[in-house]
Design a protein around this motif. Structure first.
Motif: not given
Length: 231
Positions: A223-229
């Protein structure tokens, strides 16, 4: 890009350790160093145990750990493809080391033959396959935890039941590149086939029937951030 030293693992009782790294020709290399009683390495007499060539810059993985369960080292190998490159089939090819978790020494696996030609033999050192870039593995009792880095949609954590493998010798299939986490990509690979007795067929149905879904997965988009690997 992703080159350099990847991992280091000591043998628990013998006097040596292994280092994994990429060399100047883009090979994934596993090198052995013996140590003296003070645990100082003998640099002059190292031995290269594994060398896997790569035509790209990326996705070596190269993680290596000691497995108490199998009394052997486990080596993770990525698909060795550029992150923006063509989705290729080697992680599913049981005659190739790429996209796999491999035993370093033991030959105790009995995978089906998935390859271009039916004249080849499947590798006997595969514990898991169909992986994109498994940077890290962790063994706990009779389980192996295998995170795998997704391309653009989902990150995943796979769990290998080592008792189950020991019972049937069948390596675990996690489906990349047909599956990215739980998401299915309808990809036709005409160059790789499932060879069974006198028939050779496209691997699509085999992948659908035999790929295991990850235990934990999450999408890149939040919803708010682009998640990392997941590493």
């Amino acid at each position: 890009a992703e080159s350099g030293i990847f991992s280091l693992a000591f043998h628990p009782t013998d006097n040596f350790f292994l280092v994994s790294y990429s060399d100047l020709e883009n090979n994934l290399v596993i090198e052995k160093y013996n140590t003296n009683s003070s645990l100082e390495p003998n640099i002059e007499e190292s031995e290269i145990l594994v060398k896997i060539p790569s035509s790209q810059c990326c996705h070596y993985s190269g993680n290596i750990i000691w497995s108490n369960y199998f009394d052997d080292f486990l080596l993770s190998v990525g698909d060795m493809q550029n992150k923006n490159g063509f989705l290729h089939s080697e992680p599913l090819d049981t005659t190739s080391p790429k996209g796999k978790v491999l035993f370093l020494n033991k030959k105790i696996s009995s995978p089906d033959l998935l390859s271009i030609e039916n004249t080849l033999s499947p590798r006997k050192d595969i514990l898991a396959y169909g992986l994109r870039n498994p940077w890290k593995t962790s063994e706990y009792k009779n389980f192996l935890f295998v995170p795998d880095v997704g391309k653009a949609v989902e990150e995943e954590l796979n769990v290998v039941d080592l008792d189950r493998f020991k019972a049937n010798s069948k390596p675990y299939l996690f489906g990349w590149p047909h599956f990215e986490g739980t998401k299915y990509n309808d990809i036709e690979y005409n160059q790789i086939l499932y060879h069974n007795e006198n028939s050779s067929v496209n691997i699509k149905n085999y992948i659908l029937e035999n790929s295991l879904k990850p235990i934990v997965y999450y999408s890149h988009s939040a919803p708010e951030n682009y998640r990392a690997a997941i590493i």
